[in-house]
Design an enzyme around this catalytic site. Sequence first.
Site, PDB file in Angstrom:
ATOM      1  N   CYS A 129     105.145  96.840  33.353  1.00 23.38           N
ATOM      2  CA  CYS A 129     104.903  95.832  34.394  1.00 23.38           C
ATOM      3  C   CYS A 129     103.535  95.164  34.222  1.00 23.38           C
ATOM      4  O   CYS A 129     103.315  94.483  33.236  1.00 23.38           O
ATOM      5  CB  CYS A 129     105.071  96.442  35.783  1.00 23.38           C
ATOM      6  SG  CYS A 129     105.303  95.175  37.069  1.00 23.38           S
ATOM      7  N   HIS A 222     110.850  97.982  35.697  1.00 26.28           N
ATOM      8  CA  HIS A 222     110.579  99.364  36.092  1.00 26.28           C
ATOM      9  C   HIS A 222     111.836 100.218  35.937  1.00 26.28           C
ATOM     10  O   HIS A 222     112.443 100.620  36.936  1.00 26.28           O
ATOM     11  CB  HIS A 222     110.110  99.421  37.547  1.00 26.28           C
ATOM     12  CG  HIS A 222     108.735  98.896  37.777  1.00 26.28           C
ATOM     13  ND1 HIS A 222     107.596  99.640  37.517  1.00 26.28           N
ATOM     14  CD2 HIS A 222     108.314  97.700  38.239  1.00 26.28           C
ATOM     15  CE1 HIS A 222     106.524  98.921  37.828  1.00 26.28           C
ATOM     16  NE2 HIS A 222     106.924  97.749  38.265  1.00 26.28           N
ATOM     17  N   GLU A 224     111.885 103.182  35.329  1.00 25.59           N
ATOM     18  CA  GLU A 224     111.570 104.520  35.854  1.00 25.59           C
ATOM     19  C   GLU A 224     111.715 104.620  37.368  1.00 25.59           C
ATOM     20  O   GLU A 224     111.629 105.727  37.934  1.00 25.59           O
ATOM     21  CB  GLU A 224     110.141 104.911  35.460  1.00 25.59           C
ATOM     22  CG  GLU A 224     109.023 104.318  36.291  1.00 25.59           C
ATOM     23  CD  GLU A 224     108.736 102.841  36.036  1.00 25.59           C
ATOM     24  OE1 GLU A 224     107.894 102.260  36.746  1.00 25.59           O
ATOM     25  OE2 GLU A 224     109.357 102.270  35.108  1.00 25.59           O
TER      26      GLU A 224
END
Length: 292
Positions: A129, A222, A224
């Site tokens: 990011c 993202h 994750e």
Amino acid sequence: MLKNENIFVMDKTRAHSQDIRPLKIVILNLMPIKITTETDLVRILSNTPLQLDITFMKIKSHTSKNTPIEHMMMFYKDFETLREKKFDGMIITGAPLEMMDYQDVTYWNEIVEIFEWAKHHVTSTLYICWAAQAGLYYHYGIQKYPLPMKKFGIFRQTPLKPEEPIFRGFDDVFMMPHSRHTEIRKEDIMKHPDLTPLADSEDSGMSIIMAREGREFFVTGHLEYAPNTLDTEYRRDLGKRDDVDMPVNYYRDDNPDNPPVVTWRSAADLFYHNWINYYVYQKTPYDIKEID
């Protein structure tokens, strides 16, 4: 605590019985709520079949206001204490700094020193990011641009080079969460000779870029993220900002009263497994001192 979060932890007896060197992974966590980011990353990394020895790094010139000082002292180390060490892999997280010029970030000088250090002390570095935008700017001069509305939700991505090992096991399309107020532009990436575009989206733009044959990955989203992360961000900003809409492709029936529909977990697992296996484990030397 980790086991309560459904994170696999190998006990010392089992770890010492395996004739393998644990991979040393360092995570520079720039997110304000650090424990949540730690859990997200460790949960996904723990599913890989390889032994990982994870170290958390922090910025010395910045004090976190949202994480207990006792936690920081127990689990985090300053860059200065890690400067002479080498690591098989590194992850640098995002940070809520998108609308600031890079040079206005109070710890920018320390960040770029770490970026430069990673080139010679880490086999493969994963920028996420804001860190992806900052890394692309520092290493390759790629600019970021403000968005009129926050890029917020779950967006379909298309692998541009499906033959790359990072995409082994992937479907023809995959989903990725995005949560950002700025963007990099495809045309800037495409015309840079040292960058390899790997994944793109008609709705969210370039999402994965590779450099130095896998020594660097830049991910603008993202993978994750936990299932409820976008929901937490949405409710935090609701009524407080006029540039944030409801996250798209996220809630069941597009109704925020309903729970999120998780569509990115399998792609996240594959991405991190493939990164650890093909770009860290397969390429790092057994003697970690030989990394350069």
